[in-house]
Every structure is written in structure tokens, then in C-alpha cells.
Design a protein around this motif. Sequence first.
Motif, mmCIF file in Angstrom:
data_model
loop_
_atom_site.group_PDB
_atom_site.id
_atom_site.type_symbol
_atom_site.label_atom_id
_atom_site.label_comp_id
_atom_site.label_asym_id
_atom_site.label_seq_id
_atom_site.Cartn_x
_atom_site.Cartn_y
_atom_site.Cartn_z
ATOM 1 N N ARG A 1 -4.139 4.465 -2.316
ATOM 2 C CA ARG A 1 -5.566 4.140 -2.250
ATOM 3 C C ARG A 1 -6.248 4.775 -1.040
ATOM 4 N NH1 ARG A 1 -6.199 -1.588 -4.704
ATOM 5 N NH2 ARG A 1 -8.295 -0.840 -4.480
ATOM 6 N N PRO A 2 -7.488 5.254 -1.239
ATOM 7 C CA PRO A 2 -8.244 5.785 -0.089
ATOM 8 C C PRO A 2 -8.724 4.635 0.788
ATOM 9 C CG PRO A 2 -9.603 5.851 -2.061
ATOM 10 C CD PRO A 2 -8.260 5.318 -2.488
ATOM 11 N N LEU A 3 -8.706 4.836 2.096
ATOM 12 C CA LEU A 3 -9.054 3.750 3.019
ATOM 13 C C LEU A 3 -10.558 3.648 3.271
ATOM 14 C CD1 LEU A 3 -6.113 4.101 5.565
ATOM 15 C CD2 LEU A 3 -6.422 2.348 3.789
ATOM 16 N N ASP A 4 -11.346 4.548 2.661
ATOM 17 C CA ASP A 4 -12.798 4.447 2.854
ATOM 18 C C ASP A 4 -13.454 3.592 1.774
ATOM 19 O OD1 ASP A 4 -12.459 6.183 0.761
ATOM 20 O OD2 ASP A 4 -13.805 7.732 1.535
ATOM 21 N N ARG A 5 -12.629 2.971 0.914
ATOM 22 C CA ARG A 5 -13.189 2.054 -0.090
ATOM 23 C C ARG A 5 -12.548 0.692 0.069
ATOM 24 N NH1 ARG A 5 -12.179 5.956 -4.684
ATOM 25 N NH2 ARG A 5 -12.956 7.789 -3.599
ATOM 26 N N PRO A 6 -13.266 -0.377 -0.293
ATOM 27 C CA PRO A 6 -12.710 -1.713 -0.091
ATOM 28 C C PRO A 6 -11.409 -1.909 -0.875
ATOM 29 C CG PRO A 6 -15.014 -1.816 -0.801
ATOM 30 C CD PRO A 6 -14.595 -0.389 -0.905
ATOM 31 N N VAL A 7 -10.468 -2.580 -0.261
ATOM 32 C CA VAL A 7 -9.202 -2.904 -0.946
ATOM 33 C C VAL A 7 -9.185 -4.406 -1.161
ATOM 34 C CG1 VAL A 7 -6.692 -2.781 -0.811
ATOM 35 C CG2 VAL A 7 -8.071 -1.018 0.293
ATOM 36 N N GLU A 8 -9.117 -4.817 -2.434
ATOM 37 C CA GLU A 8 -9.104 -6.241 -2.721
ATOM 38 C C GLU A 8 -7.672 -6.772 -2.631
ATOM 39 O OE1 GLU A 8 -9.401 -4.213 -5.715
ATOM 40 O OE2 GLU A 8 -11.165 -3.420 -4.637
ATOM 41 N N ALA A 9 -7.559 -8.053 -2.428
ATOM 42 C CA ALA A 9 -6.283 -8.767 -2.479
ATOM 43 C C ALA A 9 -5.201 -8.083 -1.659
ATOM 44 C CB ALA A 9 -5.847 -8.916 -3.938
ATOM 45 N N LEU A 10 -5.565 -7.731 -0.447
ATOM 46 C CA LEU A 10 -4.629 -7.030 0.430
ATOM 47 C C LEU A 10 -3.347 -7.839 0.641
ATOM 48 C CD1 LEU A 10 -5.074 -4.313 1.867
ATOM 49 C CD2 LEU A 10 -5.632 -5.598 3.929
ATOM 50 N N GLY A 11 -3.508 -9.159 0.663
ATOM 51 C CA GLY A 11 -2.367 -10.039 0.927
ATOM 52 C C GLY A 11 -1.304 -9.991 -0.143
ATOM 53 N N LEU A 12 -1.623 -9.394 -1.302
ATOM 54 C CA LEU A 12 -0.618 -9.319 -2.381
ATOM 55 C C LEU A 12 0.430 -8.252 -2.115
ATOM 56 C CD1 LEU A 12 -2.787 -9.671 -5.616
ATOM 57 C CD2 LEU A 12 -1.421 -11.425 -4.453
ATOM 58 N N TYR A 13 0.104 -7.288 -1.257
ATOM 59 C CA TYR A 13 1.063 -6.200 -1.006
ATOM 60 C C TYR A 13 2.194 -6.677 -0.096
ATOM 61 C CZ TYR A 13 -2.306 -3.060 -3.120
ATOM 62 O OH TYR A 13 -3.155 -2.451 -4.021
ATOM 63 N N ASP A 14 3.399 -6.205 -0.397
ATOM 64 C CA ASP A 14 4.575 -6.561 0.410
ATOM 65 C C ASP A 14 4.757 -5.615 1.582
ATOM 66 O OD1 ASP A 14 5.515 -8.600 -1.444
ATOM 67 O OD2 ASP A 14 5.927 -6.919 -2.793
ATOM 68 N N VAL A 15 4.298 -4.366 1.393
ATOM 69 C CA VAL A 15 4.596 -3.298 2.349
ATOM 70 C C VAL A 15 3.390 -2.353 2.408
ATOM 71 C CG1 VAL A 15 6.077 -1.267 2.730
ATOM 72 C CG2 VAL A 15 7.081 -3.372 1.844
ATOM 73 N N PHE A 16 3.130 -1.808 3.594
ATOM 74 C CA PHE A 16 2.042 -0.837 3.736
ATOM 75 C C PHE A 16 2.551 0.459 4.364
ATOM 76 C CE2 PHE A 16 0.081 -4.978 3.708
ATOM 77 C CZ PHE A 16 -1.031 -4.801 2.902
ATOM 78 N N VAL A 17 2.100 1.574 3.794
ATOM 79 C CA VAL A 17 2.312 2.888 4.407
ATOM 80 C C VAL A 17 0.906 3.460 4.574
ATOM 81 C CG1 VAL A 17 3.401 5.153 4.196
ATOM 82 C CG2 VAL A 17 4.510 3.145 3.156
ATOM 83 N N LEU A 18 0.507 3.698 5.816
ATOM 84 C CA LEU A 18 -0.879 4.107 6.086
ATOM 85 C C LEU A 18 -0.894 5.445 6.803
ATOM 86 C CD1 LEU A 18 -2.177 0.691 7.505
ATOM 87 C CD2 LEU A 18 -2.317 1.514 5.132
ATOM 88 N N GLY A 19 -1.756 6.355 6.331
ATOM 89 C CA GLY A 19 -1.786 7.673 6.951
ATOM 90 C C GLY A 19 -3.187 8.229 7.055
ATOM 91 N N SER A 20 -3.350 9.137 8.006
ATOM 92 C CA SER A 20 -4.661 9.775 8.195
ATOM 93 C C SER A 20 -4.498 11.222 8.622
ATOM 94 C CB SER A 20 -5.441 9.026 9.278
ATOM 95 O OG SER A 20 -6.665 9.691 9.558
#
Length: 170
Positions: free
Chosen positions: A35-54
Motif C-alpha cells: 500500500r502507498p503511504l500517502d493514502r489513508p490505511v484503514e484497520a491498521l491494527g489488523l496487520y500482524d507485521v509491517f514492512v515500511l519503505g521510502s
Amino acid sequence: MLVMIGYASEHGSTEGIARRLGDRLRAHGHSIDVRPLDRPVEALGLYDVFVLGSAVHGGSWLREAADFAHRETDTLARRPVWLFSVGLARVLGGRFAQAGEVPKGVPEIMRALGAREHRLFAGAIRPGHLPLFGRFVYRAMGGRYGDFRDWAEVEEWAEEIAAQLTMVTR
Ligand SMILES: Cc1cc2nc3c(=O)[nH]c(=O)nc-3n(C[C@H](O)[C@H](O)[C@H](O)COP(=O)(O)O)c2cc1C
């Protein structure tokens, strides 16, 4: 595991790396949202793991990636997080490398989120990405154009994350 791979990408090379990481992790049976980080992400708490890059611009992450990490610190800090940056420092060396492997602001984000690791990947640049004056300066500094992404390195990192995910319990 439900994994969110969030990216901030001006010209697409970071998005490409995010998608390749997603493909590799999916092959290990995980559910992946890229998912692109410039748009709202709903239900973030449902994810178990995050990989974030820029992408790296001017030595820093793009604003939407840093904003996301700061805004969602409470949720992210409760989950395993991996971070990556995409830039040219390592490829071009010299003055470009002086800025270092870790973009400005990323050490603070790592600490706040308790991130497991930060990786710097080589990116891509074309003349059209820079304004005329920027092209002149870039050339004068010894800059080169091309797609320097190392897909084997990206896939290897995905495998390392996948191996660690076998030890993550929710
Ligand atoms: C305006 C501009 C500024 C950049 N500044 C940096 C920088 O400070 N450090 C770096 O390593 N790379 C820098 N780069 C290179 C980009 O990070 C690299 O091309 C990356 O692959 C871009 O990702 P994207 O295609 O997802 O936007 C810059 C590129 C542009 C166009």
C-alpha cells in the motif's frame, strides 16, 4: 500472517521493491497488502507485521513515510516492523555516500517503533526525474543515470524476513 508493506515512492522504483518483497513473502504463505503511504490505511491494527519503505530525497525519507511512522507510532510499536530506504548513496559513492546509509530521521523512527532492522537498497534515476539545474549539478558531482536495483538483494532480504516470521506469534 497478515503483512502490510507500505511504501513512499516518487518515481516508482521504491514501489517496485515493495511489490517484489510482497511477492516473495506471499510465496511463503503470508497474506500481503502492498500500500502507498500517502493514502489513508484503514484497520491498521489488523496487520500482524509491517514492512515500511521510502525513497530517499535530499537525505531524508519522503514526507508521507515519515508522517505515517510518526502518526501511527502507537500501533506500529506493538508489532514487528522492518524498514527500508531506496537511494543512490551506495551506488554513486563519493559525495553521495557521505550522507551515510541511514537517511535523516530514520534512526529516531527505528527507536520509536522498536524496528528490527533498516536496509538501504539501490534505486533508479533518470534525467527526467531532475529539473534542468538539478541535472547539471548531478552530472557535475559525478552522478550517473540508470536502474541500479539489485533484485537478488531484495529477494534475499524478503527470505530473511520470512525466516523471522516463522518465530512471530500474535
Ligand atoms: C530530487 C531527487 C533527490 C534525491 N536525493 C537523494 C538523496 O539525497 N540520497 C540518495 O541516496 N538518493 C537520492 N535520490 C535518488 C532516489 O532516492 C532514487 O532515485 C530512488 O530510486 C527514487 O525512488 P522512487 O523511484 O521510488 O521515487 C534523489 C532523487 C531525486 C529525483
